[in-house]
Scaffold this active site. Structure first.
Site, PDB file in Angstrom:
ATOM      1  N   ALA A  72       0.829  -1.215   0.000  1.00  0.00           N
ATOM      2  CA  ALA A  72       0.000   0.000   0.000  1.00  0.00           C
ATOM      3  C   ALA A  72       0.859   1.259   0.000  1.00  0.00           C
ATOM      4  O   ALA A  72       0.449   2.300  -0.513  1.00  0.00           O
ATOM      5  CB  ALA A  72      -0.920   0.000   1.206  1.00  0.00           C
ATOM      6  N   THR A  73       2.036   1.172   0.583  1.00  0.00           N
ATOM      7  CA  THR A  73       2.931   2.334   0.577  1.00  0.00           C
ATOM      8  C   THR A  73       3.220   2.733  -0.875  1.00  0.00           C
ATOM      9  O   THR A  73       3.182   3.917  -1.231  1.00  0.00           O
ATOM     10  CB  THR A  73       4.244   1.997   1.321  1.00  0.00           C
ATOM     11  N   ASN A 155      -5.591   3.251  11.242  1.00  0.00           N
ATOM     12  CA  ASN A 155      -4.875   2.049  11.683  1.00  0.00           C
ATOM     13  C   ASN A 155      -4.688   1.987  13.193  1.00  0.00           C
ATOM     14  O   ASN A 155      -4.510   0.917  13.757  1.00  0.00           O
ATOM     15  CB  ASN A 155      -3.512   1.943  10.990  1.00  0.00           C
ATOM     16  N   GLN A 183      -6.880  -0.489   6.133  1.00  0.00           N
ATOM     17  CA  GLN A 183      -7.450  -1.030   7.376  1.00  0.00           C
ATOM     18  C   GLN A 183      -8.955  -1.257   7.275  1.00  0.00           C
ATOM     19  O   GLN A 183      -9.602  -1.587   8.267  1.00  0.00           O
ATOM     20  CB  GLN A 183      -7.138  -0.102   8.553  1.00  0.00           C
ATOM     21  N   SER A 203      -3.356  -3.473   0.837  1.00  0.00           N
ATOM     22  CA  SER A 203      -2.160  -4.288   1.057  1.00  0.00           C
ATOM     23  C   SER A 203      -2.588  -5.681   1.502  1.00  0.00           C
ATOM     24  O   SER A 203      -3.322  -5.815   2.491  1.00  0.00           O
ATOM     25  CB  SER A 203      -1.337  -3.634   2.178  1.00  0.00           C
ATOM     26  N   ALA A 204      -2.110  -6.719   0.806  1.00  0.00           N
ATOM     27  CA  ALA A 204      -2.609  -8.078   1.053  1.00  0.00           C
ATOM     28  C   ALA A 204      -2.355  -8.571   2.471  1.00  0.00           C
ATOM     29  O   ALA A 204      -3.164  -9.306   3.043  1.00  0.00           O
ATOM     30  CB  ALA A 204      -1.965  -9.051   0.057  1.00  0.00           C
ATOM     31  N   HIS A 205      -1.214  -8.165   3.060  1.00  0.00           N
ATOM     32  CA  HIS A 205      -0.859  -8.769   4.354  1.00  0.00           C
ATOM     33  C   HIS A 205      -1.717  -8.267   5.506  1.00  0.00           C
ATOM     34  O   HIS A 205      -1.604  -8.758   6.632  1.00  0.00           O
ATOM     35  CB  HIS A 205       0.629  -8.558   4.671  1.00  0.00           C
ATOM     36  N   THR A 241       8.493  -7.189 -13.195  1.00  0.00           N
ATOM     37  CA  THR A 241       7.977  -8.551 -13.358  1.00  0.00           C
ATOM     38  C   THR A 241       6.919  -8.848 -12.297  1.00  0.00           C
ATOM     39  O   THR A 241       7.124  -8.562 -11.112  1.00  0.00           O
ATOM     40  CB  THR A 241       9.139  -9.573 -13.252  1.00  0.00           C
ATOM     41  N   CYS A 328       5.205   1.100  12.241  1.00  0.00           N
ATOM     42  CA  CYS A 328       6.331   1.853  11.690  1.00  0.00           C
ATOM     43  C   CYS A 328       6.717   3.029  12.580  1.00  0.00           C
ATOM     44  O   CYS A 328       7.737   3.670  12.344  1.00  0.00           O
ATOM     45  CB  CYS A 328       6.067   2.297  10.262  1.00  0.00           C
TER      46      CYS A 328
HETATM   47  N1  C6P Z   1       0.184   0.055   8.946  1.00  0.00           N
HETATM   48  C1  C6P Z   1       0.456  -0.465  11.330  1.00  0.00           C
HETATM   49  O1  C6P Z   1       1.015  -1.036  12.264  1.00  0.00           O
HETATM   50  P1  C6P Z   1       2.319  -1.433   3.812  1.00  0.00           P
HETATM   51  O2  C6P Z   1       3.400  -1.427   4.853  1.00  0.00           O
HETATM   52  O3  C6P Z   1       2.746  -0.658   2.630  1.00  0.00           O
HETATM   53  O4  C6P Z   1       1.802  -2.779   3.504  1.00  0.00           O
HETATM   54  O5  C6P Z   1       1.069  -0.665   4.480  1.00  0.00           O
HETATM   55  C2  C6P Z   1       1.240   0.675   4.829  1.00  0.00           C
HETATM   56  C3  C6P Z   1      -0.007   1.221   5.449  1.00  0.00           C
HETATM   57  C4  C6P Z   1      -0.747   2.148   4.750  1.00  0.00           C
HETATM   58  N2  C6P Z   1      -1.897   2.646   5.233  1.00  0.00           N
HETATM   59  C5  C6P Z   1      -2.371   2.270   6.438  1.00  0.00           C
HETATM   60  C6  C6P Z   1      -3.661   2.843   6.929  1.00  0.00           C
HETATM   61  C7  C6P Z   1      -1.664   1.344   7.206  1.00  0.00           C
HETATM   62  O6  C6P Z   1      -2.151   0.965   8.385  1.00  0.00           O
HETATM   63  C8  C6P Z   1      -0.441   0.822   6.717  1.00  0.00           C
HETATM   64  C9  C6P Z   1       0.379  -0.097   7.559  1.00  0.00           C
HETATM   65  C10 C6P Z   1       0.891  -0.778   9.900  1.00  0.00           C
HETATM   66  O7  C6P Z   1      -0.488   0.310  11.506  1.00  0.00           O
HETATM   67  C11 C6P Z   1       2.381  -0.704   9.769  1.00  0.00           C
HETATM   68  S1  C6P Z   1       3.005   0.925  10.027  1.00  0.00           S
END
Ligand code: C6P
Length: 392
Positions: A72-73, A155, A183, A203-205, A241, A328
């Site tokens: 998502a970043t 979040n 979220q 973001s999938a995770h 890729t 983060c």
């Molecule tokens: N928030 C948290 O502990 P990534 O890392 O790119 O997959 O997701 C980033 C991100 C973007 N938007 C929101 C609203 C998020 O919550 C997050 C990731 C985690 O809240 C890690 S800082």
């Protein structure tokens, strides 16, 4: 020792069904999907299914784009920088309206773009900790505004923003709308037809898919320029890729997350509420945001007289994972920024602890957490009062 994972807003366990679906794309069907031979072409059907699941999962139309990114970043960076190049740099619309509680992948990009000449306006939060439609209406000057970027759910607090109303209004006055839905997906229904956003990041995770893969929805006709140039992948919108295993995993994870929404709103909510009631039954505690305004899995609690970090370490000793806020910013010693933006006093904002559940959280885990947490808070308060007395 029992281990309990209550940091699901940072990341989630990969659903075993997702892991199983991905496995074949590592050592068996590992071809590059852009290659012309069979190793390349044999992965196309699975990619098609994955894309169909992503489109269906957020209600995208065939003519819209859903591109697969690394996270998502990346998706957030892509949108904000595309708006800079395509709108802010070329027209009189220099402004981005956003909130003071966005994830750094929005807020720090905004800071960066401000240095390039963009005008960033943070909308004030109301007493419920969100931006309401009336505030957006009061601040939005269509002739000056390139983009409104507002997260779907926060979040740290889990508070839900009224994206449907805000996107509908923003569209009606001819301004583009982006939402960071990281979220929200898997916690509440997300549909880009009902909430007419132009861009949506995920973001999938965060919904039991793998790490290192995310997505970006782009409504047909919305201005766009790729962040990564260098190939024709994703229709030229995102070069590099394609992460086939990641894409397959994300597609299935999204489908499973949507199927599990009723469970999220009954069982996950019930367990979250049980933990929340136990927290509130301790003296001098508070939870940020009204329960009915939050996603069903999140609690941001404050325990007066107990440093958030001390509590996290104490819980960790007993195998329980929670966090002081977003992962983060977990090394920052500053007060929790979301609590500060909401107007919670600075002393309390040092005592914030986030508990975030998932559909894999069990009742036994919550009961164990309640027992450990109750004892930890008591013990840490005793230590802190002894220390204060000694200093006197
Ligand atoms: N928030 C948290 O502990 P990534 O890392 O790119 O997959 O997701 C980033 C991100 C973007 N938007 C929101 C609203 C998020 O919550 C997050 C990731 C985690 O809240 C890690 S800082």
């Amino acid at each position: 020792m029992q281990r309990v994972y209550l940091d699901n807003n940072a990341t989630t366990i990969v659903d075993p069904k997702v892991k199983e679906a991905m496995e074949v794309y590592f050592c068996q069907q590992y071809g590059n999907p852009n290659s012309l031979h069979e190793f390349g072409t044999e992965v196309h059907p699975a990619m098609r299914i994955a894309l169909d699941r992503l489109y269906a999962g957020i209600g995208a139309r065939d003519e819209d784009d859903v591109i697969v990114t690394s996270c998502a970043t990346e998706s957030n960076n892509t949108v904000l920088k595309a708006i800079y190049w395509e709108v802010i740099a070329k027209t009189q619309k220099k402004r981005i309206l956003t909130t003071p509680v966005e994830h750094p992948s929005v807020s720090q990009v905004c800071e960066f773009l401000q240095n390039q000449g963009a005008e960033i306006v943070e909308l004030p939060l109301n007493q419920d900790g969100i931006v309401d439609l009336e505030t957006l209406k009061a601040f939005l000057e269509p002739e000056k505004t390139a983009l409104v970027s507002i997260m779907w759910a926060n979040n740290e607090t889990g508070l839900i923003f009224p994206i449907k109303d805000m996107a509908t209004y923003t569209h009606s006055v001819g301004v583009l709308f982006h939402t960071d839905a990281v979220q929200a997906i898997g916690k509440i229904p997300v549909n880009v037809q009902e909430a007419p956003v132009d861009y949506l990041s995920f973001s999938a995770h965060k919904f039991h898919g793998p790490k290192g893969v995310g997505g970006l929805y782009i409504r047909k006709g919305a201005p766009f320029v790729p962040l990564l140039h260098g190939g024709e992948h994703m229709g030229g919108k995102r070069s590099g890729t394609i992460n086939v295993a990641g894409m397959v995993g994300m597609g299935l994870a999204m489908e499973l997350a949507n199927e599990a929404l009723p469970y999220e709103h009954t069982e996950v909510r019930r367990l979250r509420d049980k933990l929340e009631e136990a927290i509130l039954s301790l003296s001098d505690t508070m939870v940020i945001g009204k329960r009915e305004h939050r996603v069903p899995n999140t609690i941001l609690a404050s325990f007066r007289g107990v440093e958030g970090e001390a509590l996290i370490w104490d819980l960790n000793k007993y195998g329980i994972a929670a966090s002081t806020g977003s992962a983060c910013a977990s090394e920052s010693l500053e007060p929790n920024p979301v609590m500060v933006a909401i107007g919670v006093d600075r002393e309390l904002s040092h005592t914030a602890v986030r508990f975030s559940l998932s559909r894999f959280t069990t009742e036994k885990e919550i009961d164990y957490t309640i027992e450990v947490l109750t004892n930890s808070v008591k013990r840490l308060r005793e230590i802190s009062s002894t220390y204060t007395k000694k200093r006197r």
